[in-house]
Scaffold this motif. Structure first.
Motif, PDB file in Angstrom:
ATOM      1  N   GLY A  83       0.800  -1.210   0.000  1.00 22.50           N
ATOM      2  CA  GLY A  83       0.000   0.000   0.000  1.00 22.50           C
ATOM      3  C   GLY A  83       0.840   1.271   0.000  1.00 22.50           C
ATOM      4  N   LYS A  84       2.155   1.110  -0.093  1.00 29.82           N
ATOM      5  CA  LYS A  84       3.041   2.271  -0.071  1.00 29.82           C
ATOM      6  C   LYS A  84       3.179   2.818  -1.487  1.00 29.82           C
ATOM      7  N   CYS A  85       3.052   4.121  -1.630  1.00 31.49           N
ATOM      8  CA  CYS A  85       3.271   4.738  -2.937  1.00 31.49           C
ATOM      9  C   CYS A  85       4.770   4.684  -3.228  1.00 31.49           C
ATOM     10  N   VAL A  86       5.118   4.142  -4.372  1.00 30.46           N
ATOM     11  CA  VAL A  86       6.536   3.981  -4.718  1.00 30.46           C
ATOM     12  C   VAL A  86       6.934   4.792  -5.935  1.00 30.46           C
ATOM     13  N   HIS A  87       5.958   5.447  -6.551  1.00 27.95           N
ATOM     14  CA  HIS A  87       6.298   6.265  -7.711  1.00 27.95           C
ATOM     15  C   HIS A  87       5.212   7.302  -7.943  1.00 27.95           C
ATOM     16  N   SER A  88       5.664   8.550  -8.125  1.00 28.81           N
ATOM     17  CA  SER A  88       4.757   9.605  -8.571  1.00 28.81           C
ATOM     18  C   SER A  88       5.367  10.233  -9.814  1.00 28.81           C
ATOM     19  N   PRO A  89       4.625  10.332 -10.881  1.00 29.59           N
ATOM     20  CA  PRO A  89       5.171  10.964 -12.085  1.00 29.59           C
ATOM     21  C   PRO A  89       5.103  12.479 -12.024  1.00 29.59           C
ATOM     22  N   HIS A  90       4.690  13.019 -10.890  1.00 36.24           N
ATOM     23  CA  HIS A  90       4.374  14.449 -10.845  1.00 36.24           C
ATOM     24  C   HIS A  90       5.529  15.271 -10.309  1.00 36.24           C
ATOM     25  N   GLY A  91       5.753  16.407 -10.947  1.00 34.70           N
ATOM     26  CA  GLY A  91       6.788  17.338 -10.501  1.00 34.70           C
ATOM     27  C   GLY A  91       8.138  16.645 -10.452  1.00 34.70           C
ATOM     28  N   ASP A  92       8.826  16.830  -9.316  1.00 39.92           N
ATOM     29  CA  ASP A  92      10.157  16.224  -9.185  1.00 39.92           C
ATOM     30  C   ASP A  92      10.084  14.765  -8.736  1.00 39.92           C
ATOM     31  N   GLY A  93       8.888  14.235  -8.675  1.00 41.62           N
ATOM     32  CA  GLY A  93       8.759  12.822  -8.342  1.00 41.62           C
ATOM     33  C   GLY A  93       8.771  12.516  -6.861  1.00 41.62           C
ATOM     34  N   ARG A  94       8.899  13.555  -6.056  1.00 45.41           N
ATOM     35  CA  ARG A  94       8.885  13.364  -4.610  1.00 45.41           C
ATOM     36  C   ARG A  94       7.555  12.735  -4.188  1.00 45.41           C
ATOM     37  N   ILE A  95       7.638  11.756  -3.306  1.00 47.10           N
ATOM     38  CA  ILE A  95       6.431  11.066  -2.865  1.00 47.10           C
ATOM     39  C   ILE A  95       6.033  11.565  -1.484  1.00 47.10           C
ATOM     40  N   PRO A  96       4.867  12.167  -1.367  1.00 46.72           N
ATOM     41  CA  PRO A  96       4.448  12.647  -0.040  1.00 46.72           C
ATOM     42  C   PRO A  96       4.375  11.487   0.938  1.00 46.72           C
ATOM     43  N   LYS A  97       4.753  11.766   2.194  1.00 45.64           N
ATOM     44  CA  LYS A  97       4.737  10.727   3.223  1.00 45.64           C
ATOM     45  C   LYS A  97       3.362  10.103   3.401  1.00 45.64           C
ATOM     46  N   ALA A  98       2.343  10.927   3.218  1.00 48.57           N
ATOM     47  CA  ALA A  98       0.984  10.433   3.450  1.00 48.57           C
ATOM     48  C   ALA A  98       0.468   9.570   2.292  1.00 48.57           C
ATOM     49  N   ALA A  99       1.289   9.438   1.262  1.00 48.76           N
ATOM     50  CA  ALA A  99       0.824   8.679   0.093  1.00 48.76           C
ATOM     51  C   ALA A  99       0.904   7.180   0.357  1.00 48.76           C
ATOM     52  N   VAL A 100       0.098   6.752   1.269  1.00 47.30           N
ATOM     53  CA  VAL A 100       0.056   5.345   1.657  1.00 47.30           C
ATOM     54  C   VAL A 100      -1.408   4.927   1.718  1.00 47.30           C
ATOM     55  N   VAL A 101      -1.673   3.766   1.178  1.00 38.32           N
ATOM     56  CA  VAL A 101      -3.012   3.217   1.255  1.00 38.32           C
ATOM     57  C   VAL A 101      -2.991   2.145   2.344  1.00 38.32           C
ATOM     58  N   GLN A 102      -3.974   2.163   3.199  1.00 40.48           N
ATOM     59  CA  GLN A 102      -3.983   1.190   4.288  1.00 40.48           C
ATOM     60  C   GLN A 102      -4.046  -0.231   3.732  1.00 40.48           C
ATOM     61  N   SER A 103      -3.137  -1.070   4.193  1.00 39.75           N
ATOM     62  CA  SER A 103      -3.180  -2.470   3.758  1.00 39.75           C
ATOM     63  C   SER A 103      -3.651  -3.333   4.923  1.00 39.75           C
ATOM     64  N   PHE A 104      -4.075  -4.529   4.607  1.00 40.40           N
ATOM     65  CA  PHE A 104      -4.687  -5.399   5.613  1.00 40.40           C
ATOM     66  C   PHE A 104      -4.076  -6.783   5.552  1.00 40.40           C
ATOM     67  N   PRO A 105      -3.881  -7.417   6.715  1.00 41.82           N
ATOM     68  CA  PRO A 105      -3.422  -8.802   6.707  1.00 41.82           C
ATOM     69  C   PRO A 105      -4.417  -9.697   5.971  1.00 41.82           C
ATOM     70  N   VAL A 106      -3.889 -10.566   5.152  1.00 40.41           N
ATOM     71  CA  VAL A 106      -4.712 -11.555   4.452  1.00 40.41           C
ATOM     72  C   VAL A 106      -4.085 -12.922   4.649  1.00 40.41           C
ATOM     73  N   VAL A 107      -4.910 -13.896   4.951  1.00 39.38           N
ATOM     74  CA  VAL A 107      -4.432 -15.270   5.052  1.00 39.38           C
ATOM     75  C   VAL A 107      -5.258 -16.126   4.098  1.00 39.38           C
ATOM     76  N   GLU A 108      -4.574 -16.868   3.258  1.00 43.67           N
ATOM     77  CA  GLU A 108      -5.297 -17.786   2.379  1.00 43.67           C
ATOM     78  C   GLU A 108      -5.275 -19.163   3.032  1.00 43.67           C
ATOM     79  N   ARG A 109      -6.464 -19.674   3.276  1.00 41.34           N
ATOM     80  CA  ARG A 109      -6.527 -20.950   3.960  1.00 41.34           C
ATOM     81  C   ARG A 109      -7.815 -21.669   3.577  1.00 41.34           C
TER      82      ARG A 109
END
Lengths: 357, 357, 357
Positions: A83-109
């Motif tokens: 869920g972490k932003c790893v690339h922004s094509p905008h401006g100088d490419g700096r990625i804002p710290k808040a650019a994170v999407v909440q991820s959730f534990p998943v178990v396949e069973r």
């Protein structure tokens, strides 16, 4: 639609059947009022994150994949599977710290993708309902399906915890000819699980099982048992046996799993997985059996539960003072237990469960 | 949808046409926001009860009949026609005292099934609007139909109480060529009923009637009268006569009954029953006449009233300060009277009217 | 649906394309939650008034015309084009003073019908966004279309003010191959307008323009500029030129107008008008170009913005703490400016803006 309903957050919910999240697909599903993106990394591992870009909130499932990276379709932000932003094509490419999407534990069973929406530190996979019969059984003895209902998930739990409805709602294949309702089921509590069990003698046994017994027309012992595991996941067994007291070794038993995941306060994803200890190598029978049960749920249970929801409108059944019968012994215990668990969670001030709203 | 609207509870409402509740049918209809089950006992008598089982609130209309008994489709509780649970298949068969579904007085009269949702002790059938022309007339002089509107019932009452709309809304068959609007109608009050009446000379008479007069192109006397009976039931007469002052004996008169029953705050069941004193034995004409009026209501009145509701949104018309015209004399009186009756009922603390919510 | 949203009332909104209000038509459209009737007098001048009769609030657009007079379809009140009731067929024909429908200033300019819903005294046509390229250009260099979106109008403004989305959302015809996003656009304020501009060198230019350059495959200078004019009206230019610094004289330039008019808090009428300085006399190209852009908006932008609205639910984007990128420089300024203008209007106690509700 939320507001009136609090969900148990620190709990495992089935987000999807394993087969629903297939190959390269970016799978979108709303669970507990939250849009979730599910997909598989190239190594096959499932991942889950909130299905809304941190920038302008477009569902990421509208985007495309670049390997295990998801590219937002609106402005091209790229997220890794955490869920972490790893690339922004905008401006100088700096990625804002808040650019994170909440991820959730998943178990396949056992053919399900289990998700944990609560406090991540508490996500203990050992707390997942045991559905191992689904993975331990031969493949032609196992099937799954998923149905979406327009009803609160607790009404759907009630339906499974009070199996006496089968004599009134379903056809002869899966009813007991009135044997079930007079019984006083045994209800037991085992840590936070609630178990309910009916035992009776049938003559003959339930059609669905009888035809697989030595003497289909003969007397048989029968049982039903359901284990409820919070918040709304159930393991149901139904068996018949003749001349033995070991259902599992000498009788015929179905091992069914009824898993309810709230979509919203008034709609539910219903996941079903079934195994059995007979006719385990007959693909044709397996398919027929699946279609029979799926049809029963879709055309017999679903319309009743959906109309029940429409009629009561509220999600607080007890506020309407329902008459209670002996057959409600299980579902009343379950509703009280679930309510207590939710209240406990709220009183502990779990921040995750409210932060999401 | 409720909340903003209070209904008059101690009043008779038409729940259905007699013909709608036929044979063995378990008929479901929402009235005043309450789901009602209507059916006929084997002796033909209609009965009404709340359409929700006392146990899990499934509509009983989903169930089946065993004679005059209704069996709930979900868990098999059986109710007699008074709403009392008379059989439970569960446990020892003991029936909880609370296992009662509220039943309602029903009177079948003049082709309608009248229901009383208020205080049962006050249910006096003599207070039902007199629609006896429908039962006294030859069968080929009578017809009925029912239409569902997406509008508050008071807007539909307004439509009948201000008949000047016919010159603007309807075609030449049922308008007065502008004669009606200039008239100042006579409005009178008779106990709680409001009557409105227009008299005029026509040359020729309204097409619908003129063709049945001796001299279709000739001068005629005409009248319209509407009796409003709370809460929203109306008897309308329209007549034409030549060379006499006795419409009923020498002229042609339609005896129409416009009955509005709220479904919700913003939808209405509209029941219509018509009789006449001419062409009373012509089944073909009767059918043609019915289709003509049904089409007029469905394609001319209904779209206007539904759009009016959509435009105003509220159910409190007066809060929008409508301009009042002379033709509103009747409907303004009616709205005030109905408001007073409801307020009176509320102030008397009628528990029934609120207990239901 | 209102409630949570305040609109800027003292502003010009496009109510319709000139071509939508044609001939004798009584045109109904909801704008800012208000139903508006638009029609043309026989001299061709457009007029606008509230689309609800003062009597019973039926939309006047259901009625008919008598010259420039509108006749209500329900009870025959007649209104002139200023909204004044000029005839009542009821009683003695006296017209109540309150029988007036609110009318609104309308200006027809550049192919749009501009309406002013606020304080009439402030309705200054010089404040209308300059769209004169649409009327000054040859007719085969100009086209218009209108699309209805299920999204708040500010989301639609954001879409135009941040053009970097074209590289991610649109196909090769109208993207820049990634050139746009890295640029830091220049944002300037000019009285209450906000301008944003991107300049870059392309190799080759954007397909849509490149094919009309001398050397389609060659290097070109390119620019985008958008002028935002409150509340949500934008003039967008995109150009390419080779070997010159005068886009308008030597290059190819599109002069597009993106006009957003709120229908409700969560739906928007999107009006588009386009002119260009090349291929100005090719009707077939004009039609093809129109269909290309209309298809792009309807099948590429619209689903994204509608789903964005569905996902965020609220109309207050900032309450969700969106991550901001360099490309948001324009739309953030625009949102702040619009908010300030609305707050200024509210603080001045403009009664018109609230009286309507």
């Amino acid at each position: 639609m939320t507001g009136e309903v609090r969900y148990l957050m620190n709990a495992w919910y089935v987000a999807a059947l394993s087969t629903e999240v297939d190959g390269e697909v970016l799978f979108r599903r709303k669970i507990l009022d939250i849009s979730i993106l599910l997909y598989r990394k190239h190594n096959g591992e499932p991942v889950a994150m909130r299905d809304r870009c941190a920038h302008r909130f477009l569902p990421l499932s509208m985007g495309k994949r670049e390997g295990d990276i998801v590219v937002c379709h609106y402005h091209g932000l790229k997220y890794d599977y955490t869920g972490k932003c790893v690339h922004s094509p905008h401006g100088d490419g700096r990625i804002p710290k808040a650019a994170v999407v909440q991820s959730f534990p998943v178990v396949e069973r056992d053919g399900f993708l289990w998700i944990w929406l609560g406090d991540t530190e508490k996500a203990d996979p050992s707390k997942i309902l045991d559905c191992s019969m689904l993975s331990k059984s031969p493949k032609d003895a196992v099937f799954y399906f998923a149905i979406r209902n327009n009803a609160n998930y607790e009404l759907m739990t009630d339906n499974i915890m009070d199996l006496t409805h089968i004599d009134h709602l379903h056809g002869p294949l899966i009813n007991t000819n009135g044997k079930l309702s007079p019984l006083i089921p045994e209800v037991t509590e085992e840590r936070d699980d609630i178990n309910i069990r009916w035992d009776w003698k049938a003559d003959p046994a339930m059609q669905l099982l009888a035809v697989h017994l030595e003497e289909p027309e003969g007397k048989a012992d029968q049982f039903f048992s359901v284990k409820w595991h919070a918040p709304s996941n159930m393991h149901l067994q139904v068996g018949a046996v003749q001349g033995s007291d070991d259902y599992h070794k000498d009788g015929v038993v179905l091992y069914d799993h009824h898993i309810m995941t709230p979509e919203t306060a008034k709609s539910t994803h219903y996941f079903f997985g079934s195994a059995r200890n007979y006719k385990q190598y007959d693909a044709e029978y397996n398919e027929m059996h699946k279609e029979g049960l799926r049809t029963a749920f879709a055309t017999e249970d679903k319309p009743v539960i959906d109309l029940q929801q429409e009629e009561i409108e509220t999600t607080d059944l007890f506020s309407l003072n329902p008459v209670l019968l002996s057959s409600d012994a299980g579902n009343v215990r379950v509703r009280r237990k679930l309510k207590a668990l939710i209240e406990e969670e709220v009183s502990q001030g779990d921040t995750n469960s409210t932060a999401m709203k």
